[in-house]
Motif scaffolding. Structure first.
Motif, mmCIF file in Angstrom:
data_model
loop_
_atom_site.group_PDB
_atom_site.id
_atom_site.type_symbol
_atom_site.label_atom_id
_atom_site.label_comp_id
_atom_site.label_asym_id
_atom_site.label_seq_id
_atom_site.Cartn_x
_atom_site.Cartn_y
_atom_site.Cartn_z
ATOM 1 N N GLY A 55 39.334 -27.971 -6.152
ATOM 2 C CA GLY A 55 40.345 -27.417 -5.269
ATOM 3 C C GLY A 55 40.203 -28.033 -3.889
ATOM 4 O O GLY A 55 39.316 -28.845 -3.654
ATOM 5 N N MET A 56 41.135 -27.658 -2.987
ATOM 6 C CA MET A 56 41.082 -28.252 -1.652
ATOM 7 C C MET A 56 41.017 -27.165 -0.604
ATOM 8 O O MET A 56 41.584 -26.089 -0.778
ATOM 9 C CB MET A 56 42.335 -29.075 -1.390
ATOM 10 N N VAL A 57 40.366 -27.478 0.506
ATOM 11 C CA VAL A 57 40.410 -26.593 1.661
ATOM 12 C C VAL A 57 41.168 -27.318 2.763
ATOM 13 O O VAL A 57 40.808 -28.427 3.140
ATOM 14 C CB VAL A 57 38.999 -26.238 2.150
ATOM 15 N N ILE A 58 42.254 -26.708 3.196
ATOM 16 C CA ILE A 58 43.067 -27.323 4.245
ATOM 17 C C ILE A 58 42.712 -26.636 5.562
ATOM 18 O O ILE A 58 42.724 -25.414 5.642
ATOM 19 C CB ILE A 58 44.574 -27.099 3.978
ATOM 20 N N PRO A 59 42.414 -27.412 6.620
ATOM 21 C CA PRO A 59 42.077 -26.773 7.892
ATOM 22 C C PRO A 59 43.263 -26.000 8.465
ATOM 23 O O PRO A 59 44.417 -26.407 8.295
ATOM 24 C CB PRO A 59 41.700 -27.942 8.796
ATOM 25 N N GLU A 60 42.964 -24.907 9.127
ATOM 26 C CA GLU A 60 44.021 -24.020 9.640
ATOM 27 C C GLU A 60 45.001 -24.721 10.573
ATOM 28 O O GLU A 60 46.194 -24.459 10.540
ATOM 29 C CB GLU A 60 43.380 -22.886 10.451
ATOM 30 N N ALA A 62 45.998 -27.706 10.663
ATOM 31 C CA ALA A 62 46.698 -28.901 10.187
ATOM 32 C C ALA A 62 48.154 -28.611 9.850
ATOM 33 O O ALA A 62 48.516 -27.501 9.491
ATOM 34 C CB ALA A 62 45.987 -29.456 8.971
ATOM 35 N N SER A 67 48.610 -33.464 4.934
ATOM 36 C CA SER A 67 48.796 -33.601 3.491
ATOM 37 C C SER A 67 49.497 -34.898 3.121
ATOM 38 O O SER A 67 49.308 -35.421 2.018
ATOM 39 C CB SER A 67 49.624 -32.436 2.962
ATOM 40 N N GLU A 217 37.476 -33.750 7.149
ATOM 41 C CA GLU A 217 38.052 -32.478 6.733
ATOM 42 C C GLU A 217 38.735 -32.556 5.368
ATOM 43 O O GLU A 217 39.236 -31.558 4.871
ATOM 44 C CB GLU A 217 39.059 -31.990 7.776
ATOM 45 N N PRO A 221 41.300 -33.480 -4.350
ATOM 46 C CA PRO A 221 42.167 -34.609 -4.706
ATOM 47 C C PRO A 221 42.612 -35.441 -3.500
ATOM 48 O O PRO A 221 42.769 -36.657 -3.632
ATOM 49 C CB PRO A 221 43.370 -33.927 -5.348
ATOM 50 N N TYR A 222 42.810 -34.787 -2.346
ATOM 51 C CA TYR A 222 43.190 -35.575 -1.166
ATOM 52 C C TYR A 222 42.096 -36.587 -0.832
ATOM 53 O O TYR A 222 42.367 -37.754 -0.557
ATOM 54 C CB TYR A 222 43.406 -34.668 0.050
#
Lengths: 313, 682
Positions: A55-60, A62, A67, A217, A221-222
């Motif tokens: 899974g991915m963690v996206i910074p708040e 961003a 993406s 960060e 998959p990114y």
């Protein structure tokens, strides 16, 4: 038309499959030269496999740029790989973009990656973006001069034409201009792929990071897309170097035997160049960030000398 | 009279601009009416002129004149291919800026004082459009110079619009002085070549080139290069541009940087390629050297700016340099007897002129939107606007990609054409001169990469991550009309980029007019899908295919991500274990450009001052004051000495300025006698 589509599919799969392998080979060779065992040449595939499932963690902080960046990085690198001759002198998309398109498309990927670094809002992201853009800006004129030297002697900026012209004169790589241009482009390769002495691909030490700081960060998959894109870019630059200066074995038609020879010689040349990169990496220490411009200035001067010597000889 | 529709539309456009101007003045007590009338007529004029320009560009050229008692000073217009091309560029920009202004100026209606000034703003805005459109189409030097002066004066009024600020007034004064030096040079230049042609008509001037002796030709070249160069803002006569463009209202800045400076390019193209005849090689070399200097120094100074509009203004200097590279190459090819290569270089030059007009206008409008909703253009106080102003941000990003010359947008195509003409120059020019071209090409690459770095900074700091001030925090998206104005230009960036190979045949008439050949057959391959460098095997590119392939190759991972990997968690950004990562931790614009400031320290001569205030231990400062600035080299090294010299001369001149009328009468008498003696002498 069908032939083009087939060759696009073939070259694309070759690039996608081969690029992690080259990275694995470099890592393993480097480990062996430093009397370590190393992770094995298949490690990059395992990394890709692992990252793609996570899974991915996206910074708040961003936005959508964060993406979009991995996708742009990956697709520009993949597109560029179709414009350069690898096994056959005729690259699938050579007509639709020569060496200038190659350089500027890689620039597009870098542009988005640097924005992705800034989008996170961490000081690391900004630091990486700032350094990456500085170094690439300084590497650009050296790269162009070296490429112009080749393009001018071939009278074309299309890489297939350049390869064809190089095949016609197989001893040309001994000419002073070619040697100098090769040296200039080799320095650019080191700088652009973030290797020692410019950047250390293995480091996560805060103050020395360049590429790694920018993508700190990214996860899942990114990150896989960015890493894959970086490997493809490395393969592209290496291919550019070996096939424009040493076009031996490059197939000029679609005969099976010629393609097989082309394939074998391409892999062999890649191995040689990887060994050269490893040798440089192992025998040098990373230089300070503000010494990098001097190294790139050397590359620029070499490029200029190459150009002048085409004029003299 | 089969040319009537074109002529009629054009004159109708001029009339609409004039009406917009007058109504802005008349309705100045009712700001809302003045705004609607001013912007509406501006839009109408732009549409009418745009259609007539396109008709003239694609069809045949049109000429007409208003009868005048004095034949030397005829009011004659000509809508030839080159004039039509510039008219189309002006109309495209004028239309989008007029639409944008509907919303942009609405905010000014509320204040009592600004409401009254709004009428004057629309007056000068339309006057600027009117005079500029005459500059591009005048076919008589007299009319050209009148319109030129009107453009400068309208520009001055708009630059000093915010006349209560000291910054605007001093920028306006500098602009006015430079404009007059420029007008003086042009006047002398036209007088010089007009004397040989015996007329000020452009047709006659075209024949004059062959009649000039080499020193006269050199003199004319230098006068025109200085005059038009000031207008275009080439280094070292650029100093007014980064001062004047940012202080004007943003919709006007967009026009000033987008198209008004292109009047300088228009003039150079006309004079250097048409009026001066066959020019010696050194003139082309001079243009290329100035071009490369402008391009590199322009972008290097832009990198050090963190005022968004000043940054954009410096990029205009850079792009004028890129445009002039094409022009210089064209002049040299023409001299060396390669008209086809010259045609190619002219296309590179003019296509970049249009492209720069489009994306620079777009970027200034974007900066205007930011200014409109946050009331600041200091990048260090912005940030996080990508979420708050998504459309403005998207349009600004399009402009940023285009100006960085990245594919598949329009900036890439014209830079590609410029590269190809420079590479062709290596083969065309024998001797060491040939070496200049690839070197210039590699410096163009440096410029492009630095521009990309600069726009990563401009977009990244302004629009991404966290807002750095309450104003940015509470920013609102711009009104629809403003977005529409930017949207048109952003679409144009895509259309001119991806559709470039279908657009390039437009240049056929232009190259025929300027260098006498048509490059149409060589320019495109594969049914117009591919742009070719004009020589067999030379090089080719297709932005359409690049765009298509990028979409296809990007769609695969995007689809993959959307389908299988839905696990996306939004989490806090890594803060190194310290609690709370706020805007004060973000990278600033100053920090972003720090590495380049150190690399090019020899140029910038940076100076910094750090003051730390602490109580007990220096390790726990209470406050830190940081100040950093770079040396304004040109101001200090060139302009200050000139200014001092003018002062010195003026002081000496005071000796004869006694203020007594008798003395002045004596001066007039002596001057008259001397002039008569000159006249009487055979």
């Amino acid at each position: 038309m069908i032939a083009t589509v087939v060759s696009i599919a073939l070259q694309l799969s070759l690039v996608l499959l081969l690029s992690p392998l080259v990275s694995g080979i470099i890592k393993t060779l480097k480990a062996r030269l430093q009397t370590r065992r190393g992770p094995g040449i298949l490690q990059p595939y395992r990394e890709l496999h692992k990252l793609l499932r996570k899974g991915m963690v996206i910074p708040e902080s961003a936005s959508w740029i964060f993406s979009a960046a991995p996708i742009v990085v990956f697709s520009t690198a993949a597109l560029v790989s179709l414009m350069i001759p690898m096994i056959s002198a005729a690259a699938p998309l050579s007509l639709f973009g020569g060496v200038l398109a190659v350089v500027y498309l890689l620039g597009l990927g870098r542009f988005f990656l640097a924005l992705g670094g800034l989008d996170t809002g961490t000081p690391f992201g900004g630091l990486g973006s700032s350094r990456e853009m500085t170094i690439s800006a300084l590497a650009e004129p050296a790269m162009m001069l070296a490429i112009f030297t080749v393009a001018l002697s071939a009278n074309s900026t299309n890489l297939s034409e350049v390869a064809h012209s190089a095949i016609g004169q197989s001893w040309r790589f001994l000419a002073p201009s070619q040697v100098l241009a090769f040296a200039a482009l080799f320095i650019v390769l080191i700088a652009e792929t973030g290797r020692i002495p410019v950047d250390n691909p293995a480091t996560h030490l805060e103050l020395t990071m360049i590429h790694e700081a920018m993508i700190l960060e990214y996860s899942g998959p990114y990150l896989a897309l960015i890493e894959w894109g970086a490997w493809i870019k490395q393969l592209i630059l290496m291919t550019l170097l070996i096939n424009t200066f040493y076009p031996f074995g490059l197939s000029t038609d679609m005969g099976l035997l010629n393609l097989a020879t082309g394939c074998a010689s391409y892999l062999l040349k890649l191995l040689f160049l990887s060994a050269l990169v490893v040798l440089v990496e192992t025998t040098n220490a990373k230089i300070r960030l503000f010494r990098v411009p001097e190294l790139l200035a050397v590359a620029f001067v070499l490029g200029a000398l190459a150009l002048i010597s085409t004029f003299l000889f | 009279m089969n040319s009537f529709p074109t002529t009629g539309l054009f004159v109708g456009g001029l009339a609409a601009y004039a009406l917009g101007s007058i109504s802005g003045f008349l309705f100045r007590i009712s700001p809302a009416t003045a705004r609607r009338a001013g912007c509406g007529f501006g839009l109408l004029g732009a549409v009418l002129q745009g259609i007539s320009g396109l008709a003239a560009l694609l069809g045949s050229s049109v000429e007409w004149s208003i009868p005048c008692a004095v034949p030397l000073f005829a009011y004659s217009f000509s809508l030839g291919a080159v004039s039509a091309y510039f008219t189309v560029a002006l109309s495209l920009l004028a239309a989008s800026v007029s639409i944008y202004s509907f919303g942009y100026l609405a905010g000014m209606e509320k204040g009592v004082e600004s409401g009254r000034k709004l009428g004057l703003l629309t007056f000068f805005y339309n006057a600027l459009l009117l005079s500029l459109s005459v500059v591009f189409t005048a076919s008589n030097a007299f009319l050209f110079l009148i319109a030129w002066e009107m453009t400068s004066l309208a520009g001055y009024a708009l630059v000093t619009f915010d006349h209560k600020s000291e910054e605007s007034r001093s920028a306006g004064l500098l602009y006015l002085i430079m404009s007059h030096v420029e007008a003086g040079c042009l006047l002398l230049g036209f007088a010089l070549i007009g004397q040989h042609a015996g007329s000020l008509d452009f047709h006659a001037l075209r024949q004059a080139g062959g009649l000039l002796s080499p020193p006269q030709q050199a003199c004319a070249f230098l006068l025109f290069f200085l005059g038009f160069g000031i207008k275009a803002g080439v280094i070292p006569v650029h100093i007014w541009l980064p001062a004047a463009h940012p202080v004007a209202p943003s919709n006007v800045s967009a026009l000033l940087s987008g198209i008004v400076i292109k009047a300088g390019i228009y003039g150079m193209v006309r004079v250097f390629l048409e009026f001066l005849g066959v020019v010696p090689n050194w003139m082309g070399i001079a243009v290329i050297v100035v071009a490369v200097t402008s391009a590199i120094l322009g972008v290097l100074y832009a990198l050090m700016e963190h005022d968004l509009k000043r940054l954009l203004a410096y990029h205009s200097i850079e792009n004028i340099g890129i445009i002039l590279l094409g022009l210089g190459a064209a002049m040299m090819f023409q001299t060396a007897g390669y008209p086809r290569l010259a045609a190619f270089a002219v296309i590179a030059c003019l296509f970049h002129t249009l492209n720069h007009a489009v994306f620079k206008c777009l970027l200034f409008l974007g900066a205007g939107s930011v200014l409109h909703s946050t009331h600041t253009k200091n990048m260090e106080e912005l940030g996080g606007l990508n979420r708050r102003m998504p459309w403005t941000s998207l349009f600004f990003l399009v402009g940023a990609i285009a100006i960085s010359g990245l594919p598949p947008l329009n900036g890439f195509v014209s830079e590609w054409l410029t590269y190809q003409s420079l590479l062709a120059g290596f083969g065309a020019e024998k001797g060491l001169v040939g070496l200049m071209f690839p070197i210039a090409g590699s410096l163009l690459a440096l410029t492009g990469a630095l521009a990309a770095a600069c726009f990563v900074k401009a977009f990244g700091i302004t629009f991404l991550a966290l807002p750095r001030s309450p104003e940015a925090e509470n920013a609102q998206e711009a009104p629809t009309t403003m977005l529409a104005g930017m949207g048109i230009l952003a679409f144009a960036c895509f259309a001119l980029g991806i559709g470039a190979s279908w657009f390039l045949p437009v240049f056929e008439g232009i190259t025929r007019e300027l260098v006498g050949v048509s490059a149409r057959g060589d320019l495109t391959l594969a049914h117009g899908f591919v742009i070719s460098s004009g020589t067999p095997h030379g090089g080719s590119v297709s932005t359409a295919v690049i765009a298509l392939m990028l979409l296809a190759l990007g769609a695969i991972p995007a689809w993959f991500l959307a389908r299988r990997f839905a696990v996306r968690r939004v989490g806090p950004t890594w803060d190194c274990g310290l609690p709370g990562l706020g805007p004060e931790n973000e990278y600033t614009a100053t920090a972003f450009s720090k590495p380049l400031r150190m690399v090019f320290a020899a140029l910038y001569k940076p100076r910094r001052e750090i003051q730390t205030v602490f109580d007990v231990s220096p390790y726990f400062p209470k406050s830190i004051h940081f100040e950093s600035e770079i040396e304004p080299t040109f101001e200090n090294r060139i302009y200050k000495p000139v200014q001092a010299m003018v002062y010195w001369i003026s002081l000496r001149m005071r000796a004869i300025q006694a203020g007594s009328i008798h003395a002045y009468l004596a001066y007039i008498f002596v001057t008259l006698v001397i002039l008569l003696l000159f006249g009487v002498r055979p």
